[in-house]
Write an enzyme that holds these catalytic residues in place. Structure first.
Site, PDB file in Angstrom:
ATOM      1  N   CYS A 108       0.870  -1.170   0.000  1.00 20.40           N
ATOM      2  CA  CYS A 108       0.000   0.000   0.000  1.00 20.40           C
ATOM      3  C   CYS A 108       0.915   1.230   0.000  1.00 20.40           C
ATOM      4  O   CYS A 108       1.692   1.430   0.933  1.00 20.40           O
ATOM      5  CB  CYS A 108      -0.869  -0.045   1.250  1.00 20.40           C
ATOM      6  SG  CYS A 108      -1.875   1.418   1.476  1.00 20.40           S
ATOM      7  N   CYS A 115      -2.470  15.293   2.716  1.00 17.82           N
ATOM      8  CA  CYS A 115      -3.504  15.268   1.681  1.00 17.82           C
ATOM      9  C   CYS A 115      -4.302  16.556   1.752  1.00 17.82           C
ATOM     10  O   CYS A 115      -4.562  17.073   2.841  1.00 17.82           O
ATOM     11  CB  CYS A 115      -4.436  14.069   1.876  1.00 17.82           C
ATOM     12  SG  CYS A 115      -5.667  13.915   0.558  1.00 17.82           S
ATOM     13  N   CYS A 119     -10.761  14.907   4.222  1.00 24.68           N
ATOM     14  CA  CYS A 119     -11.844  14.042   4.712  1.00 24.68           C
ATOM     15  C   CYS A 119     -11.766  13.990   6.241  1.00 24.68           C
ATOM     16  O   CYS A 119     -10.689  13.757   6.803  1.00 24.68           O
ATOM     17  CB  CYS A 119     -11.740  12.641   4.113  1.00 24.68           C
ATOM     18  SG  CYS A 119     -11.706  12.691   2.316  1.00 24.68           S
ATOM     19  N   CYS A 122     -10.252  10.927   8.352  1.00 24.80           N
ATOM     20  CA  CYS A 122      -8.971  10.353   7.904  1.00 24.80           C
ATOM     21  C   CYS A 122      -7.786  11.065   8.556  1.00 24.80           C
ATOM     22  O   CYS A 122      -7.705  12.302   8.540  1.00 24.80           O
ATOM     23  CB  CYS A 122      -8.893  10.483   6.380  1.00 24.80           C
ATOM     24  SG  CYS A 122      -7.266  10.113   5.707  1.00 24.80           S
ATOM     25  N   GLY A 166      -2.464  10.373   0.924  1.00 26.50           N
ATOM     26  CA  GLY A 166      -2.630  11.231  -0.248  1.00 26.50           C
ATOM     27  C   GLY A 166      -3.684  10.782  -1.231  1.00 26.50           C
ATOM     28  O   GLY A 166      -4.201   9.665  -1.159  1.00 26.50           O
ATOM     29  N   SER A 198      -6.910   4.138  -5.730  1.00 25.72           N
ATOM     30  CA  SER A 198      -8.065   4.524  -4.923  1.00 25.72           C
ATOM     31  C   SER A 198      -8.192   6.043  -4.923  1.00 25.72           C
ATOM     32  O   SER A 198      -7.233   6.759  -4.638  1.00 25.72           O
ATOM     33  CB  SER A 198      -7.885   4.009  -3.492  1.00 25.72           C
ATOM     34  OG  SER A 198      -8.988   4.401  -2.700  1.00 25.72           O
ATOM     35  N   SER A 221     -13.913   6.069  -3.360  1.00 23.68           N
ATOM     36  CA  SER A 221     -14.391   6.139  -1.980  1.00 23.68           C
ATOM     37  C   SER A 221     -15.708   6.900  -1.947  1.00 23.68           C
ATOM     38  O   SER A 221     -15.752   8.067  -2.333  1.00 23.68           O
ATOM     39  CB  SER A 221     -13.353   6.843  -1.110  1.00 23.68           C
ATOM     40  OG  SER A 221     -12.131   6.124  -1.174  1.00 23.68           O
ATOM     41  N   LEU A 222     -16.769   6.254  -1.506  1.00 24.99           N
ATOM     42  CA  LEU A 222     -18.092   6.896  -1.514  1.00 24.99           C
ATOM     43  C   LEU A 222     -18.509   7.393  -0.133  1.00 24.99           C
ATOM     44  O   LEU A 222     -18.688   8.574   0.078  1.00 24.99           O
ATOM     45  CB  LEU A 222     -19.149   5.908  -2.030  1.00 24.99           C
ATOM     46  CG  LEU A 222     -19.309   5.744  -3.529  1.00 24.99           C
ATOM     47  CD1 LEU A 222     -20.505   4.847  -3.824  1.00 24.99           C
ATOM     48  CD2 LEU A 222     -19.498   7.087  -4.230  1.00 24.99           C
ATOM     49  N   HIS A 223     -18.750   6.468   0.772  1.00 23.61           N
ATOM     50  CA  HIS A 223     -19.074   6.747   2.194  1.00 23.61           C
ATOM     51  C   HIS A 223     -20.380   7.484   2.447  1.00 23.61           C
ATOM     52  O   HIS A 223     -20.767   7.670   3.599  1.00 23.61           O
ATOM     53  CB  HIS A 223     -17.953   7.519   2.908  1.00 23.61           C
ATOM     54  CG  HIS A 223     -16.565   7.035   2.608  1.00 23.61           C
ATOM     55  ND1 HIS A 223     -16.271   5.728   2.311  1.00 23.61           N
ATOM     56  CD2 HIS A 223     -15.376   7.702   2.562  1.00 23.61           C
ATOM     57  CE1 HIS A 223     -14.969   5.614   2.086  1.00 23.61           C
ATOM     58  NE2 HIS A 223     -14.406   6.791   2.225  1.00 23.61           N
ATOM     59  N   ASN A 297     -11.676   3.096  11.247  1.00 21.16           N
ATOM     60  CA  ASN A 297     -10.533   2.992  12.139  1.00 21.16           C
ATOM     61  C   ASN A 297     -10.516   4.328  12.890  1.00 21.16           C
ATOM     62  O   ASN A 297     -10.173   5.345  12.284  1.00 21.16           O
ATOM     63  CB  ASN A 297      -9.294   2.811  11.243  1.00 21.16           C
ATOM     64  CG  ASN A 297      -8.127   2.256  11.982  1.00 21.16           C
ATOM     65  OD1 ASN A 297      -8.203   1.968  13.169  1.00 21.16           O
ATOM     66  ND2 ASN A 297      -7.025   2.114  11.278  1.00 21.16           N
ATOM     67  N   CYS A 340      -5.197   4.550   6.922  1.00 23.76           N
ATOM     68  CA  CYS A 340      -4.665   5.672   6.179  1.00 23.76           C
ATOM     69  C   CYS A 340      -3.954   6.717   7.055  1.00 23.76           C
ATOM     70  O   CYS A 340      -4.581   7.394   7.857  1.00 23.76           O
ATOM     71  CB  CYS A 340      -5.870   6.289   5.488  1.00 23.76           C
ATOM     72  SG  CYS A 340      -5.557   7.503   4.274  1.00 23.76           S
TER      73      CYS A 340
HETATM   74  N1  SAH Z   1      -7.124   9.283  -1.124  1.00 22.15           N
HETATM   75  C1  SAH Z   1      -7.569   8.043  -1.607  1.00 22.15           C
HETATM   76  C2  SAH Z   1      -6.667   6.889  -1.213  1.00 22.15           C
HETATM   77  C3  SAH Z   1      -6.126   6.848   0.179  1.00 22.15           C
HETATM   78  S1  SAH Z   1      -7.294   6.557   1.466  1.00 22.15           S
HETATM   79  C4  SAH Z   1      -9.011   7.793  -1.176  1.00 22.15           C
HETATM   80  O1  SAH Z   1      -9.507   8.535  -0.339  1.00 22.15           O
HETATM   81  O2  SAH Z   1      -9.621   6.882  -1.723  1.00 22.15           O
HETATM   82  C5  SAH Z   1      -7.686   4.829   1.252  1.00 22.15           C
HETATM   83  C6  SAH Z   1      -9.035   4.437   1.832  1.00 22.15           C
HETATM   84  O3  SAH Z   1      -8.993   4.474   3.276  1.00 22.15           O
HETATM   85  C7  SAH Z   1     -10.189   5.351   1.418  1.00 22.15           C
HETATM   86  O4  SAH Z   1     -11.299   4.583   1.011  1.00 22.15           O
HETATM   87  C8  SAH Z   1     -10.479   6.109   2.686  1.00 22.15           C
HETATM   88  O5  SAH Z   1     -11.786   6.589   2.721  1.00 22.15           O
HETATM   89  C9  SAH Z   1     -10.178   5.066   3.756  1.00 22.15           C
HETATM   90  N2  SAH Z   1      -9.946   5.611   5.090  1.00 22.15           N
HETATM   91  C10 SAH Z   1      -9.273   6.723   5.415  1.00 22.15           C
HETATM   92  N3  SAH Z   1      -9.260   6.908   6.758  1.00 22.15           N
HETATM   93  C11 SAH Z   1      -9.945   5.870   7.289  1.00 22.15           C
HETATM   94  C12 SAH Z   1     -10.283   5.493   8.616  1.00 22.15           C
HETATM   95  N4  SAH Z   1      -9.923   6.235   9.652  1.00 22.15           N
HETATM   96  N5  SAH Z   1     -11.003   4.357   8.793  1.00 22.15           N
HETATM   97  C13 SAH Z   1     -11.369   3.604   7.732  1.00 22.15           C
HETATM   98  N6  SAH Z   1     -11.087   3.917   6.466  1.00 22.15           N
HETATM   99  C14 SAH Z   1     -10.374   5.038   6.236  1.00 22.15           C
HETATM  100 FE1  SF4 Z   2      -7.035  12.246   1.406  1.00 20.80          FE
HETATM  101 FE2  SF4 Z   2      -8.072   9.818   0.933  1.00 20.80          FE
HETATM  102 FE3  SF4 Z   2      -7.630  10.649   3.444  1.00 20.80          FE
HETATM  103 FE4  SF4 Z   2      -9.585  11.758   2.003  1.00 20.80          FE
HETATM  104  S1  SF4 Z   2      -9.439   9.617   2.680  1.00 20.80           S
HETATM  105  S2  SF4 Z   2      -8.090  12.871   3.245  1.00 20.80           S
HETATM  106  S3  SF4 Z   2      -8.670  11.777  -0.020  1.00 20.80           S
HETATM  107  S4  SF4 Z   2      -6.076  10.282   1.886  1.00 20.80           S
END
Ligand code: SAH
Ligand code: SF4
Length: 365
Positions: A108, A115, A119, A122, A166, A198, A221-223, A297, A340
């Site tokens: 990974c 970033c 979000c 994250c 990122g 992703s 990533s939808l959520h 997480n 992440c």
């Molecule tokens: N920026 C890209 C890729 C990195 S994040 C993206 O957002 O897709 C990779 C995945 O981890 C994404 O689906 C993101 O939503 C998820 N993620 C980030 N923080 C998280 C957390 N605290 N718990 C669970 N998933 C998380």
């Molecule tokens: Fe950046 Fe992906 Fe984290 Fe959103 S989830 S802040 S796009 S790394």
């Protein structure tokens, strides 16, 4: 020089050699030594490296290997995950994670330091943005993990996921250069379908990916199943709303003839109800889609909680019954904070240092 040997595509390496007056035929053994044998310091004595190339490597003009130093290495108690914190030439740090078991190892990788997407759940988003990584810095992370696997397990990487720190499509060209190098059959030769990009839903990047010659796997990533709900978790939804995002995904799927993977981070009481599941199924109806359900997480900067196991399963059943295949991601490696950006976030907290403030910002938003 803001590029390194690992980040040169085959043709770019030929061009570099030609620029220094070295016959570009020498690109072949050098590319092989760097990208297949993963050599760094001992290139001059590698197989097939002839005197003109040795002289170039020793000269000022030579492109140097990427500066990357291990700062922290954590293994999870279940033995499934190893997480490397790597320091780059300017003192910034990124993390790379190795997951899996023999024959099924995945790396990974990070695409940026921090970033810009913000979000709320994250850890990387909570840090803010410091800079983009170069192609060489992305490839060098894959090399780092692969070298460790060869050394400790006698094994190799099978998959690459751009799910570290990122937003890869916000750093489009370097990410594509890196992945084109990693999938080059003269190098590591990892099949493009085994590479997952992703994205948070960075529409201009998905559109460019649709036209890119290689077919990488796309994860979005939808959520959230409405603009209002998604916008609370993912600020950039305001710029690239759901309807437009899904339209872009449908186009990608049709043109590339590819399944699109969707990530849904399940947050207790926020987006894990039956109603959410039904609306998600509705959004994806008729698309060649697969949903990865990721229990949250928890991070310091967000007071959301993990869903219960029963809730995750009930959610999965609803989308499954609607004909949408899905997987609940195992929470492996959770004790090394393999979510992440979390290892870095922990370190920053320990040292009291704030990322993104004491480093130069070289990328543009
Ligand atoms: N920026 C890209 C890729 C990195 S994040 C993206 O957002 O897709 C990779 C995945 O981890 C994404 O689906 C993101 O939503 C998820 N993620 C980030 N923080 C998280 C957390 N605290 N718990 C669970 N998933 C998380
Ligand atoms: Fe950046 Fe992906 Fe984290 Fe959103 S989830 S802040 S796009 S790394």
């Amino acid at each position: 020089m803001n590029f390194s040997l690992e980040g040169l595509r085959y043709e770019a390496l030929e061009a570099q050699l030609a620029k220094s007056g070295v016959n570009p035929v020498h690109a072949k053994p050098l590319f092989r030594a760097v990208q297949r044998h993963l050599l760094r310091n001992d290139l001059e004595s590698a197989e097939g490296i002839l005197p003109p190339l040795q002289r170039w490597l020793a000269s000022e003009q030579a492109v140097k290997p990427c500066a990357m130093e291990l700062v922290d290495d954590t293994a999870s108690s279940d033995g499934f995950t190893r997480k490397y914190l790597l320091r780059l030439h300017d003192g910034t740090e990124v993390e790379s994670v190795q997951m899996g078991f023999p024959g099924r190892y995945t790396a990974c990788l990070s695409s940026q330091v921090g970033c810009a997407m913000g979000c709320v759940f994250c850890a990387t988003g909570q840090m803010g943005f410091s800079r983009h990584l170069t192609a060489g810095e992305i490839v060098a992370q894959a090399h780092y993990v692969e070298r460790e696997l060869r050394r400790t397990q006698g094994s190799s990487l099978r998959n690459i996921v751009m799910m570290g720190m990122g937003e890869p499509l916000h750093n489009f060209e370097p990410t594509m250069e890196a992945l084109d190098i990693i999938t080059d059959d003269r190098g590591m030769n990892i099949g493009p379908a085994r590479v997952v990009i992703s994205t948070v839903g960075y529409i201009p990047g998905i559109q460019k990916l649709t036209r890119h010659p290689k077919r990488y796997s796309l994860a979005v990533s939808l959520h959230g199943a409405s603009d209002e709900e998604r916008g609370k978790l993912i600020p950039i939804n305001k710029r690239w709303p759901l309807a437009e995002l899904l339209e872009t995904c449908r186009e990608y799927s049709a043109i590339k003839r590819a399944r699109v993977f969707f990530a849904w981070t399940l947050i207790g009481g926020v987006n894990d109800s039956d109603d959410h599941a039904q609306r998600l199924a509705e959004l994806l109806r008729g698309m060649d889609a697969h949903v990865n359900l990721i229990p949250l997480n928890p991070t310091e900067g967000f007071d959301g909680t993990m869903p219960t196991e029963e809730r995750s399963q009930a959610f999965q059943k609803i989308i499954q019954d609607a004909g949408i295949p899905s997987t609940i991601r195992q929470r492996r490696g959770i004790d090394v904070a393999a979510g992440c950006g979390q290892l870095k976030a922990k370190r920053v907290k320990r040292t009291g240092r704030k990322p993104g403030i004491n480093v130069p910002i070289s990328g543009s938003l």
